[in-house]
Design a protein around this motif. Structure first.
Motif, PDB file in Angstrom:
ATOM      1  N   GLU A   1       0.827  -1.207   0.000  1.00 45.29           N
ATOM      2  CA  GLU A   1       0.000   0.000   0.000  1.00 45.29           C
ATOM      3  C   GLU A   1       0.861   1.257   0.000  1.00 45.29           C
ATOM      4  O   GLU A   1       0.592   2.212  -0.735  1.00 45.29           O
ATOM      5  CB  GLU A   1      -0.937   0.002   1.203  1.00 45.29           C
ATOM      6  N   LYS A   2       1.914   1.245   0.810  1.00 46.55           N
ATOM      7  CA  LYS A   2       2.805   2.404   0.874  1.00 46.55           C
ATOM      8  C   LYS A   2       3.577   2.576  -0.435  1.00 46.55           C
ATOM      9  O   LYS A   2       3.808   3.696  -0.884  1.00 46.55           O
ATOM     10  CB  LYS A   2       3.766   2.281   2.054  1.00 46.55           C
ATOM     11  N   LEU A   3       3.967   1.461  -1.052  1.00 51.99           N
ATOM     12  CA  LEU A   3       4.665   1.540  -2.338  1.00 51.99           C
ATOM     13  C   LEU A   3       3.772   2.125  -3.417  1.00 51.99           C
ATOM     14  O   LEU A   3       4.230   2.909  -4.250  1.00 51.99           O
ATOM     15  CB  LEU A   3       5.156   0.151  -2.761  1.00 51.99           C
ATOM     16  N   VAL A   4       2.507   1.771  -3.399  1.00 47.62           N
ATOM     17  CA  VAL A   4       1.570   2.334  -4.382  1.00 47.62           C
ATOM     18  C   VAL A   4       1.472   3.842  -4.200  1.00 47.62           C
ATOM     19  O   VAL A   4       1.511   4.601  -5.176  1.00 47.62           O
ATOM     20  CB  VAL A   4       0.177   1.672  -4.258  1.00 47.62           C
TER      21      VAL A   4
ATOM     22  N   LEU B   1       4.895   5.287  -5.449  1.00 47.74           N
ATOM     23  CA  LEU B   1       5.053   5.187  -6.902  1.00 47.74           C
ATOM     24  C   LEU B   1       4.099   6.121  -7.642  1.00 47.74           C
ATOM     25  O   LEU B   1       4.453   6.691  -8.674  1.00 47.74           O
ATOM     26  CB  LEU B   1       4.853   3.743  -7.355  1.00 47.74           C
ATOM     27  N   THR B   2       2.917   6.305  -7.105  1.00 47.57           N
ATOM     28  CA  THR B   2       1.972   7.247  -7.698  1.00 47.57           C
ATOM     29  C   THR B   2       2.513   8.668  -7.617  1.00 47.57           C
ATOM     30  O   THR B   2       2.447   9.425  -8.596  1.00 47.57           O
ATOM     31  CB  THR B   2       0.606   7.151  -6.994  1.00 47.57           C
ATOM     32  N   ALA B   3       3.070   9.021  -6.475  1.00 48.86           N
ATOM     33  CA  ALA B   3       3.647  10.361  -6.308  1.00 48.86           C
ATOM     34  C   ALA B   3       4.823  10.563  -7.255  1.00 48.86           C
ATOM     35  O   ALA B   3       4.964  11.636  -7.851  1.00 48.86           O
ATOM     36  CB  ALA B   3       4.086  10.567  -4.856  1.00 48.86           C
TER      37      ALA B   3
ATOM     38  N   LYS C   1       3.066  11.856   2.862  1.00 48.41           N
ATOM     39  CA  LYS C   1       2.955  11.754   4.326  1.00 48.41           C
ATOM     40  C   LYS C   1       3.602  10.474   4.865  1.00 48.41           C
ATOM     41  O   LYS C   1       3.315  10.040   5.962  1.00 48.41           O
ATOM     42  CB  LYS C   1       1.497  11.832   4.795  1.00 48.41           C
ATOM     43  N   LEU C   2       4.494   9.870   4.068  1.00 49.08           N
ATOM     44  CA  LEU C   2       5.260   8.709   4.528  1.00 49.08           C
ATOM     45  C   LEU C   2       6.522   9.194   5.224  1.00 49.08           C
ATOM     46  O   LEU C   2       7.015  10.284   4.940  1.00 49.08           O
ATOM     47  CB  LEU C   2       5.646   7.819   3.344  1.00 49.08           C
ATOM     48  N   ALA C   3       7.062   8.384   6.106  1.00 57.16           N
ATOM     49  CA  ALA C   3       8.305   8.732   6.797  1.00 57.16           C
ATOM     50  C   ALA C   3       9.450   8.795   5.788  1.00 57.16           C
ATOM     51  O   ALA C   3       9.523   7.979   4.861  1.00 57.16           O
ATOM     52  CB  ALA C   3       8.617   7.706   7.874  1.00 57.16           C
TER      53      ALA C   3
ATOM     54  N   SER D   1      11.326   5.620   5.433  1.00 55.84           N
ATOM     55  CA  SER D   1      10.595   4.610   4.645  1.00 55.84           C
ATOM     56  C   SER D   1      10.739   4.878   3.158  1.00 55.84           C
ATOM     57  O   SER D   1      10.967   3.958   2.375  1.00 55.84           O
ATOM     58  CB  SER D   1       9.111   4.607   5.020  1.00 55.84           C
ATOM     59  N   ILE D   2      10.609   6.140   2.765  1.00 55.48           N
ATOM     60  CA  ILE D   2      10.746   6.492   1.351  1.00 55.48           C
ATOM     61  C   ILE D   2      12.135   6.120   0.855  1.00 55.48           C
ATOM     62  O   ILE D   2      12.282   5.525  -0.212  1.00 55.48           O
ATOM     63  CB  ILE D   2      10.458   7.985   1.130  1.00 55.48           C
ATOM     64  N   GLU D   3      13.150   6.458   1.618  1.00 58.42           N
ATOM     65  CA  GLU D   3      14.517   6.122   1.213  1.00 58.42           C
ATOM     66  C   GLU D   3      14.690   4.618   1.076  1.00 58.42           C
ATOM     67  O   GLU D   3      15.276   4.134   0.107  1.00 58.42           O
ATOM     68  CB  GLU D   3      15.511   6.681   2.228  1.00 58.42           C
ATOM     69  N   ARG D   4      14.172   3.871   2.037  1.00 56.93           N
ATOM     70  CA  ARG D   4      14.293   2.410   2.008  1.00 56.93           C
ATOM     71  C   ARG D   4      13.556   1.840   0.792  1.00 56.93           C
ATOM     72  O   ARG D   4      14.085   0.984   0.078  1.00 56.93           O
ATOM     73  CB  ARG D   4      13.748   1.815   3.306  1.00 56.93           C
ATOM     74  N   TYR D   5      12.337   2.297   0.546  1.00 48.69           N
ATOM     75  CA  TYR D   5      11.573   1.798  -0.595  1.00 48.69           C
ATOM     76  C   TYR D   5      12.270   2.132  -1.903  1.00 48.69           C
ATOM     77  O   TYR D   5      12.300   1.316  -2.822  1.00 48.69           O
ATOM     78  CB  TYR D   5      10.159   2.359  -0.607  1.00 48.69           C
ATOM     79  N   MET D   6      12.821   3.319  -1.984  1.00 44.47           N
ATOM     80  CA  MET D   6      13.503   3.720  -3.219  1.00 44.47           C
ATOM     81  C   MET D   6      14.744   2.865  -3.448  1.00 44.47           C
ATOM     82  O   MET D   6      15.012   2.453  -4.576  1.00 44.47           O
ATOM     83  CB  MET D   6      13.840   5.194  -3.197  1.00 44.47           C
ATOM     84  N   LEU D   7      15.482   2.600  -2.416  1.00 43.62           N
ATOM     85  CA  LEU D   7      16.679   1.772  -2.556  1.00 43.62           C
ATOM     86  C   LEU D   7      16.350   0.324  -2.880  1.00 43.62           C
ATOM     87  O   LEU D   7      17.016  -0.309  -3.697  1.00 43.62           O
ATOM     88  CB  LEU D   7      17.518   1.819  -1.278  1.00 43.62           C
TER      89      LEU D   7
END
Length: 62
Positions: free
Chosen positions: A20-23, A26-28, A45-47, A50-56
């Motif tokens: 859900e957070k990835l969606v 990725l939409t943003a 509004k994600l931490a 978390s954004i850095e981790r998801y991107m990596l």
């Protein structure tokens, strides 16, 4: 055996939250490419961590 089933359920729940957070992220990114993590943090509004981790781990693999 009961612990294994409970553990699997917890993992599945966690995976759904990550999806859900990835969606959201990725939409943003698709809506406004080339921004910095702080820009996406404000929009999603994600931490920031978390954004850095998801991107990596996910986004850069695409």
């Amino acid at each position: 055996m009961l612990i294994v089933g409970a553990n699997d359920g917890a993992i599945e729940g966690a995976i759904e939250v990550v999806k859900e957070k990835l969606v959201i992220l990725l939409t943003a990114i698709a809506d406004d490419e080339g921004k910095r993590v702080t820009d996406y943090r404000e929009k999603t509004k994600l931490a920031e961590s978390s954004i850095e981790r998801y991107m990596l781990n996910y986004v850069l693999l695409v």
